[in-house]
Design a protein around this motif. Structure first.
Motif, mmCIF file in Angstrom:
data_model
loop_
_atom_site.group_PDB
_atom_site.id
_atom_site.type_symbol
_atom_site.label_atom_id
_atom_site.label_comp_id
_atom_site.label_asym_id
_atom_site.label_seq_id
_atom_site.Cartn_x
_atom_site.Cartn_y
_atom_site.Cartn_z
ATOM 1 N N ASN A 107 0.805 -1.222 0.000
ATOM 2 C CA ASN A 107 0.000 0.000 0.000
ATOM 3 C C ASN A 107 0.844 1.281 0.000
ATOM 4 O O ASN A 107 0.288 2.384 -0.063
ATOM 5 C CB ASN A 107 -0.950 -0.012 1.199
ATOM 6 N N LYS A 148 -8.835 2.797 5.393
ATOM 7 C CA LYS A 148 -9.913 1.812 5.403
ATOM 8 C C LYS A 148 -10.061 1.083 4.073
ATOM 9 O O LYS A 148 -10.601 -0.026 4.024
ATOM 10 C CB LYS A 148 -11.227 2.466 5.789
ATOM 11 N N GLU A 149 -9.560 1.678 2.994
ATOM 12 C CA GLU A 149 -9.647 1.042 1.682
ATOM 13 C C GLU A 149 -8.401 0.235 1.343
ATOM 14 O O GLU A 149 -8.331 -0.349 0.257
ATOM 15 C CB GLU A 149 -9.872 2.107 0.595
ATOM 16 N N TRP A 150 -7.439 0.179 2.238
ATOM 17 C CA TRP A 150 -6.237 -0.600 1.958
ATOM 18 C C TRP A 150 -6.591 -2.072 1.826
ATOM 19 O O TRP A 150 -7.420 -2.604 2.570
ATOM 20 C CB TRP A 150 -5.219 -0.429 3.091
ATOM 21 N N GLY A 151 -5.952 -2.738 0.882
ATOM 22 C CA GLY A 151 -6.222 -4.146 0.659
ATOM 23 C C GLY A 151 -4.988 -5.004 0.857
ATOM 24 O O GLY A 151 -3.866 -4.505 0.995
ATOM 25 N N GLU A 198 -5.606 -7.496 -3.543
ATOM 26 C CA GLU A 198 -6.611 -6.444 -3.726
ATOM 27 C C GLU A 198 -8.025 -7.010 -3.786
ATOM 28 O O GLU A 198 -8.930 -6.398 -4.350
ATOM 29 C CB GLU A 198 -6.321 -5.598 -4.974
ATOM 30 N N TYR A 224 -9.980 -6.708 2.181
ATOM 31 C CA TYR A 224 -9.534 -5.516 2.909
ATOM 32 C C TYR A 224 -8.510 -5.905 3.969
ATOM 33 O O TYR A 224 -8.628 -6.955 4.612
ATOM 34 C CB TYR A 224 -10.715 -4.810 3.558
ATOM 35 N N HIS A 269 -10.254 -4.995 8.812
ATOM 36 C CA HIS A 269 -11.681 -5.188 9.060
ATOM 37 C C HIS A 269 -11.840 -5.937 10.375
ATOM 38 O O HIS A 269 -10.856 -6.377 10.977
ATOM 39 C CB HIS A 269 -12.381 -5.894 7.904
#
Length: 267
Positions: free
Chosen positions: A197, A231-234, A238, A241, A244
């Protein structure tokens, strides 16, 4: 040798399976010579699936359940490995089956999985792996997409993505060896995903590894101060998430660790 064990087994040789590497060896991010090798033995003759909320299994013709269960498959893989390597060389764990290391081979963790399909509304799907730990937890991952994406980012960063990942992993081991106490939720897998990321520019625009390392720590620390910025990091795939509610680690764990790492390096 794992592939041989599966193909030589009387029962599994008649089933549809594929065997492939995953984890740090397959991703070329391992940092210790005695690291375990991770092997995925995946059953491809059936699959688990998840559907969009508005769809039913009938919409996609998923009406014929498999007569072969995941539990049976895991038992069969264990039997095949025992027949190949011997009972004393094979240990069944919660999530994997371990083939013990010897002077001639590295310890190998074999993960029996099933095909897993994540469907979209148009009937297309993303293919991954799903398995059930002996403790009862179901786990989904996407190992092939992880490998593919890692290769692409490595190419786009002049082969620096994987080197920076290995550097972060080595430092984690060094801190541990030096008796530095840090959160046990900071895993090698997590570190690879964190570096994933980090923007490519940090790996491409700085001239020294000290600066690349510094800037990666700064970026991860700054972005994990608040949930809104990460919060959108994977994961590297990808397709899952990174942060979570079901994760063993948290955003706060990562933020705290980056502070510890910065102080450890005396930057």
């Amino acid at each position: 040798m794992v592939r041989e064990a599966i193909s030589e087994d009387k029962k599994l040789s008649k089933e549809s399976t594929e065997t492939f590497g995953q984890g740090s060896y397959a991703n070329d991010t391992n940092v210790r010579l005695n690291s375990d090798i991770d092997i995925n033995v995946r059953y491809t003759g059936g699959f688990y699936y998840d559907l969009p909320i508005e769809k039913t299994k009938e919409d996609f013709g998923l009406t014929t359940p498999s007569s072969y269960s995941y539990s049976e498959f895991k038992d069969d893989v264990e039997t095949a490995l025992v027949n190949k390597f011997g009972r004393d060389q094979v240990k069944r764990n919660d999530k994997c089956i371990t083939i013990k290391g010897t002077a001639q081979r590295v310890q190998t963790d074999v993960v029996p999985t099933w095909d897993y399909r994540r469907y979209s509304a148009d009937g297309s799907y993303v293919l991954g792996s799903k398995f059930k730990a002996d403790s009862g937890t179901w786990i989904v991952n996407f190992p092939k997409q992880h490998i593919e994406n890692g290769i692409k980012k490595n190419t786009n960063t002049q082969r620096r993505f994987k080197r920076l990942t290995r550097l972060h992993r080595k430092l984690r081991y060094k801190m541990k060896d030096d008796g530095v106490s840090f959160n046990g939720n900071i895993t090698s897998f997590l570190l690879e995903c964190l570096v994933w990321n980090v923007p490519n520019r940090i790996m491409n625009d700085y001239d020294t590894w000290t600066d690349r390392l510094k800037q990666s720590i700064i970026y991860i620390h700054e972005q994990t101060k608040e949930e809104s910025t990460c919060k959108e990091w994977g994961e590297v795939s990808e397709l899952l998430y990174l942060f979570h509610s079901g994760r063993k680690w948290s955003r706060a764990d990562v933020n705290e660790y980056m502070v510890q790492l910065w102080k450890y390096l005396e930057f």
